[in-house]
Design a protein around this motif. Sequence first.
Motif, PDB file in Angstrom:
ATOM      1  N   SER A  37      62.489  28.191   3.717  1.00 65.42           N
ATOM      2  CA  SER A  37      63.022  28.879   4.887  1.00 65.42           C
ATOM      3  C   SER A  37      61.906  29.190   5.880  1.00 65.42           C
ATOM      4  O   SER A  37      62.060  28.977   7.091  1.00 65.42           O
ATOM      5  CB  SER A  37      63.724  30.165   4.463  1.00 65.42           C
ATOM      6  OG  SER A  37      64.161  30.892   5.580  1.00 65.42           O
ATOM      7  N   SER A  38      60.790  29.675   5.364  1.00 65.08           N
ATOM      8  CA  SER A  38      59.654  29.996   6.243  1.00 65.08           C
ATOM      9  C   SER A  38      59.103  28.743   6.918  1.00 65.08           C
ATOM     10  O   SER A  38      58.805  28.758   8.118  1.00 65.08           O
ATOM     11  CB  SER A  38      58.546  30.680   5.440  1.00 65.08           C
ATOM     12  OG  SER A  38      59.004  31.897   4.925  1.00 65.08           O
ATOM     13  N   LYS A  41      61.381  27.524   9.674  1.00 60.39           N
ATOM     14  CA  LYS A  41      61.329  28.388  10.857  1.00 60.39           C
ATOM     15  C   LYS A  41      60.049  28.148  11.654  1.00 60.39           C
ATOM     16  O   LYS A  41      60.057  28.211  12.883  1.00 60.39           O
ATOM     17  CB  LYS A  41      61.443  29.855  10.458  1.00 60.39           C
ATOM     18  CG  LYS A  41      62.857  30.225  10.060  1.00 60.39           C
ATOM     19  CD  LYS A  41      62.968  31.657   9.620  1.00 60.39           C
ATOM     20  CE  LYS A  41      64.395  31.900   9.136  1.00 60.39           C
ATOM     21  NZ  LYS A  41      64.538  33.179   8.479  1.00 60.39           N
ATOM     22  N   HIS A  44      60.424  25.188  13.802  1.00 62.63           N
ATOM     23  CA  HIS A  44      61.547  25.387  14.725  1.00 62.63           C
ATOM     24  C   HIS A  44      62.790  24.562  14.370  1.00 62.63           C
ATOM     25  O   HIS A  44      63.523  24.117  15.257  1.00 62.63           O
ATOM     26  CB  HIS A  44      61.113  25.112  16.171  1.00 62.63           C
ATOM     27  CG  HIS A  44      59.977  25.970  16.612  1.00 62.63           C
ATOM     28  ND1 HIS A  44      60.107  27.328  16.792  1.00 62.63           N
ATOM     29  CD2 HIS A  44      58.680  25.673  16.878  1.00 62.63           C
ATOM     30  CE1 HIS A  44      58.948  27.833  17.167  1.00 62.63           C
ATOM     31  NE2 HIS A  44      58.057  26.852  17.221  1.00 62.63           N
ATOM     32  N   PRO A  46      65.210  25.790  11.713  1.00 61.12           N
ATOM     33  CA  PRO A  46      65.615  26.674  10.616  1.00 61.12           C
ATOM     34  C   PRO A  46      66.832  26.147   9.846  1.00 61.12           C
ATOM     35  O   PRO A  46      67.779  25.644  10.445  1.00 61.12           O
ATOM     36  CB  PRO A  46      65.923  27.998  11.301  1.00 61.12           C
ATOM     37  CG  PRO A  46      66.189  27.648  12.717  1.00 61.12           C
ATOM     38  CD  PRO A  46      65.408  26.405  13.021  1.00 61.12           C
TER      39      PRO A  46
END
Length: 168
Positions: A37-38, A41, A44, A46
Amino acid sequence: MPNWCRTYVRYVEALNYRVGRFAMYLLFVMMGILLWSSITKIIHLPAIWTLEMAQFTLVAYYLLGAPYTFQLDTNVRMDLLYARQSPKTKAIWDAVTVFVLIFYLGVMLYGSFGSMVYSFDVGERAASGWRPYLWPIKSIICASFVLMILQAVAHLFRDIAIWRGEEI
């Protein structure tokens, strides 16, 4: 203790040991999901599934690990007078309180089973962008309550054996 009690305790504790050891690794799965997830994100892009999947994994980790924790007697307990008691007195207290635990778990199993059946019947989905089906996690919840009830009964048999001065 009768042989069937010993056999029951042996099988239930072996099952909960294996399930609990498996559940321990779900923490790493959850960490991997949150790491993914990190990363997504940062670049860009997600992923919409990571938060709910991490939550589902945490639920499975916590609930499938509960019978194993109970088996190892590493659960949290309020210990004002209990630690000072003899093993026989502890066994008597545990045998009495396990009935309250079994009642509570039975109520929880009843509710979770109804929720699981409903989830299967209507194809229930989470109200999110990902919209995963909820029956898998609800099935895990039901299974964990069944395992916990089985472990509570095994614990009761152990307490009775201690009270009688026997070994299981």
